[in-house]
Design an enzyme around this catalytic site. Structure first.
Site, PDB file in Angstrom:
ATOM      1  N   GLN A  30     -72.664 -68.184 -20.659  1.00  0.00           N
ATOM      2  CA  GLN A  30     -72.285 -68.840 -22.560  1.00  0.00           C
ATOM      3  C   GLN A  30     -74.056 -68.801 -22.410  1.00  0.00           C
ATOM      4  O   GLN A  30     -74.522 -69.196 -23.686  1.00  0.00           O
ATOM      5  CB  GLN A  30     -72.911 -69.998 -22.791  1.00  0.00           C
ATOM      6  CG  GLN A  30     -70.546 -69.607 -22.416  1.00  0.00           C
ATOM      7  CD  GLN A  30     -70.617 -71.562 -21.989  1.00  0.00           C
ATOM      8  OE1 GLN A  30     -70.189 -71.693 -23.700  1.00  0.00           O
ATOM      9  NE2 GLN A  30     -70.064 -72.086 -21.036  1.00  0.00           N
ATOM     10  N   VAL A  43     -77.914 -67.652 -23.855  1.00  0.00           N
ATOM     11  CA  VAL A  43     -79.136 -67.026 -24.013  1.00  0.00           C
ATOM     12  C   VAL A  43     -80.457 -66.384 -23.243  1.00  0.00           C
ATOM     13  O   VAL A  43     -81.006 -65.626 -23.689  1.00  0.00           O
ATOM     14  CB  VAL A  43     -79.197 -67.492 -25.370  1.00  0.00           C
ATOM     15  CG1 VAL A  43     -77.985 -67.247 -26.004  1.00  0.00           C
ATOM     16  CG2 VAL A  43     -80.068 -69.107 -25.337  1.00  0.00           C
ATOM     17  N   HIS A  90     -72.606 -65.583 -25.842  1.00  0.00           N
ATOM     18  CA  HIS A  90     -72.959 -65.974 -26.622  1.00  0.00           C
ATOM     19  C   HIS A  90     -74.506 -65.417 -27.198  1.00  0.00           C
ATOM     20  O   HIS A  90     -75.528 -65.819 -28.042  1.00  0.00           O
ATOM     21  CB  HIS A  90     -73.739 -66.858 -26.691  1.00  0.00           C
ATOM     22  CG  HIS A  90     -72.616 -69.054 -26.417  1.00  0.00           C
ATOM     23  ND1 HIS A  90     -72.035 -69.733 -26.434  1.00  0.00           N
ATOM     24  CD2 HIS A  90     -71.065 -68.453 -26.927  1.00  0.00           C
ATOM     25  CE1 HIS A  90     -71.087 -70.440 -26.697  1.00  0.00           C
ATOM     26  NE2 HIS A  90     -70.708 -68.719 -26.926  1.00  0.00           N
ATOM     27  N   CYS A 131     -82.155 -56.586 -37.088  1.00  0.00           N
ATOM     28  CA  CYS A 131     -82.156 -56.848 -38.754  1.00  0.00           C
ATOM     29  C   CYS A 131     -80.814 -56.891 -38.839  1.00  0.00           C
ATOM     30  O   CYS A 131     -79.900 -57.076 -38.951  1.00  0.00           O
ATOM     31  CB  CYS A 131     -82.293 -55.454 -39.187  1.00  0.00           C
ATOM     32  SG  CYS A 131     -82.304 -55.745 -41.010  1.00  0.00           S
TER      33      CYS A 131
HETATM   34  P1  NAD Z   1     -73.332 -77.588 -22.546  1.00  0.00           P
HETATM   35  O1  NAD Z   1     -75.246 -78.481 -22.684  1.00  0.00           O
HETATM   36  O2  NAD Z   1     -73.185 -77.961 -23.303  1.00  0.00           O
HETATM   37  O3  NAD Z   1     -73.125 -78.196 -21.557  1.00  0.00           O
HETATM   38  C1  NAD Z   1     -74.214 -78.191 -19.808  1.00  0.00           C
HETATM   39  C2  NAD Z   1     -73.409 -78.517 -18.606  1.00  0.00           C
HETATM   40  O4  NAD Z   1     -74.203 -78.224 -17.722  1.00  0.00           O
HETATM   41  C3  NAD Z   1     -72.374 -80.047 -19.096  1.00  0.00           C
HETATM   42  O5  NAD Z   1     -71.220 -80.216 -18.465  1.00  0.00           O
HETATM   43  C4  NAD Z   1     -74.207 -81.107 -18.067  1.00  0.00           C
HETATM   44  O6  NAD Z   1     -73.153 -82.215 -17.208  1.00  0.00           O
HETATM   45  C5  NAD Z   1     -74.176 -79.694 -16.620  1.00  0.00           C
HETATM   46  N1  NAD Z   1     -75.282 -79.931 -16.225  1.00  0.00           N
HETATM   47  C6  NAD Z   1     -76.441 -80.030 -15.806  1.00  0.00           C
HETATM   48  N2  NAD Z   1     -76.985 -79.582 -15.049  1.00  0.00           N
HETATM   49  C7  NAD Z   1     -76.955 -78.857 -14.339  1.00  0.00           C
HETATM   50  C8  NAD Z   1     -76.837 -78.854 -12.885  1.00  0.00           C
HETATM   51  N3  NAD Z   1     -78.278 -79.098 -12.919  1.00  0.00           N
HETATM   52  N4  NAD Z   1     -75.612 -77.774 -12.232  1.00  0.00           N
HETATM   53  C9  NAD Z   1     -74.594 -77.927 -12.859  1.00  0.00           C
HETATM   54  N5  NAD Z   1     -74.623 -78.376 -14.418  1.00  0.00           N
HETATM   55  C10 NAD Z   1     -75.002 -79.249 -14.824  1.00  0.00           C
HETATM   56  O7  NAD Z   1     -73.824 -76.232 -22.058  1.00  0.00           O
HETATM   57  P2  NAD Z   1     -72.852 -75.214 -22.414  1.00  0.00           P
HETATM   58  O8  NAD Z   1     -71.328 -75.940 -22.481  1.00  0.00           O
HETATM   59  O9  NAD Z   1     -73.352 -73.930 -21.735  1.00  0.00           O
HETATM   60  O10 NAD Z   1     -72.702 -75.345 -23.913  1.00  0.00           O
HETATM   61  C11 NAD Z   1     -73.669 -75.103 -25.257  1.00  0.00           C
HETATM   62  C12 NAD Z   1     -73.782 -73.854 -25.540  1.00  0.00           C
HETATM   63  O11 NAD Z   1     -75.594 -73.971 -25.486  1.00  0.00           O
HETATM   64  C13 NAD Z   1     -74.279 -72.281 -25.089  1.00  0.00           C
HETATM   65  O12 NAD Z   1     -73.342 -71.831 -26.613  1.00  0.00           O
HETATM   66  C14 NAD Z   1     -75.406 -72.465 -25.307  1.00  0.00           C
HETATM   67  O13 NAD Z   1     -75.506 -70.856 -25.557  1.00  0.00           O
HETATM   68  C15 NAD Z   1     -76.439 -72.736 -26.072  1.00  0.00           C
HETATM   69  N6  NAD Z   1     -77.241 -72.733 -24.912  1.00  0.00           N
HETATM   70  C16 NAD Z   1     -77.600 -72.119 -24.470  1.00  0.00           C
HETATM   71  C17 NAD Z   1     -78.806 -72.638 -22.873  1.00  0.00           C
HETATM   72  C18 NAD Z   1     -79.859 -71.438 -21.618  1.00  0.00           C
HETATM   73  O14 NAD Z   1     -79.215 -70.256 -22.351  1.00  0.00           O
HETATM   74  N7  NAD Z   1     -80.523 -72.038 -21.084  1.00  0.00           N
HETATM   75  C19 NAD Z   1     -79.856 -73.679 -23.113  1.00  0.00           C
HETATM   76  C20 NAD Z   1     -78.814 -74.796 -24.239  1.00  0.00           C
HETATM   77  C21 NAD Z   1     -78.083 -73.488 -24.373  1.00  0.00           C
HETATM   78 ZN    ZN Z   2     -82.984 -52.937 -41.078  1.00  0.00          ZN
END
Ligand code: NAD
Ligand code: ZN
Length: 251
Positions: free
Chosen positions: A96, A98, A114, A122
């Site tokens: 999920q 990005v 995602h 664009c």
């Molecule tokens: P979320 O933020 O909802 O949940 C994160 C989960 O990770 C929590 O359950 C938390 O307990 C757990 N967590 C925290 N630290 C951890 C670790 N060290 N090891 C294992 N687990 C750990 O994230 P989600 O479920 O991915 O959904 C959120 C949305 O936000 C997604 O759609 C995503 O695209 C986006 N997002 C992406 C990024 C990225 O690309 N790195 C960052 C923030 C949000």
């Molecule tokens: Zn264009």
């Protein structure tokens, strides 16, 4: 007893969420409610409506995020996953996230349900846009810096971030492949996701229904605790290397 973590896995599906990148210093969505998203609601920063209303605010915010990722490094969880890919007959990696930390850790095929911070396009004609390689984004430490988005070479439309926004469909091919993989796998690892963002949160249920073992790695209780066969409570960057070492000693 279903297939165990270290058993004779034929097809492993790994689903990762923001938690797998937490130890690389990238805030999760929940953490970010007190940081990243603190001053704006999701609709403002992560929807087409919000982008059209204030393109410079939204583009600047994504450039700030991209800049954070560019400066971050993959952590032991990303590396353990790319090692697993080399050891198992078949591994499907679905994320999920990005960011591109899986790719930078060596994972060869990553399905970004995602979207990706690195794949802008664009808003008008969908033509992809390539960031200039050598230049870091202008946004530095200020997550509220306003930056006008670039313009499309073909139609002069606004370039938009390559992420899936609220109200948008997931990429159809990637979603179909993810569903197929979950129906086909014998083991699924769900790592660092709160398990509440649908439809991705439905994937573990699909694998469970088809008889796969479900293993979750997360330091706290998530929406998936009920369905997982094993809940490994801990940080991905610590648990995954241990799991790998137990499954493949002497490597
Ligand atoms: P979320 O933020 O909802 O949940 C994160 C989960 O990770 C929590 O359950 C938390 O307990 C757990 N967590 C925290 N630290 C951890 C670790 N060290 N090891 C294992 N687990 C750990 O994230 P989600 O479920 O991915 O959904 C959120 C949305 O936000 C997604 O759609 C995503 O695209 C986006 N997002 C992406 C990024 C990225 O690309 N790195 C960052 C923030 C949000
Ligand atoms: Zn264009």
């Amino acid at each position: 007893m279903k297939n165990s973590v270290t058993g004779n896995t034929q097809h492993l599906v790994i689903l990762t969420g923001a938690g797998v990148s937490a130890e690389s210093g990238i805030a999760t969505f929940r953490d970010a409610l007190t940081g990243l998203w603190e001053n704006y609601d999701a609709e403002t920063l992560a929807s087409e409506f919000g982008f059209r209303a204030d393109p410079a605010l939204v583009w600047g915010w994504y450039e700030w995020r991209r800049n954070r990722v560019l400066r971050a490094q993959p952590n032991p969880a990303h590396y353990a996953i790319s090692q697993l890919e080399k050891k198992l007959p078949k591994l499907t990696l679905i994320t999920q996230n990005v960011d591109d930390l899986h790719e930078r850790a060596g994972s060869l095929k990553v399905s970004h349900l995602h979207g990706s911070l690195n794949k802008p396009r664009c808003l008008t004609c969908d033509e992809s846009y390539a960031f200039p390689d050598e230049v870091l984004p202008n946004a530095t430490s200020d997550r509220e810096s306003r930056i006008d988005p670039p313009r499309c070479d073909l139609c002069d439309g606004l370039i938009r971030p390559g992420v899936v926004w609220f109200g948008e469909q997931l990429p159809a091919n990637a979603w179909k492949s993810a569903e197929d993989a979950c129906r086909d796998c014998d083991l699924m690892l769900v790592i660092g996701t709160s398990g509440v963002v649908r439809p991705v949160a439905d994937l573990p249920y699909l694998a469970d229904k088809k008889g796969a073992s479900l293993v979750q790695i997360n330091p706290i209780i998530s929406g998936l605790n009920g369905v997982a066969n094993f809940n490994l409570a801990g940080k991905a960057g610590e648990v995954l290397p241990e799991l790998y070492a137990a499954a493949f000693p002497n490597t």
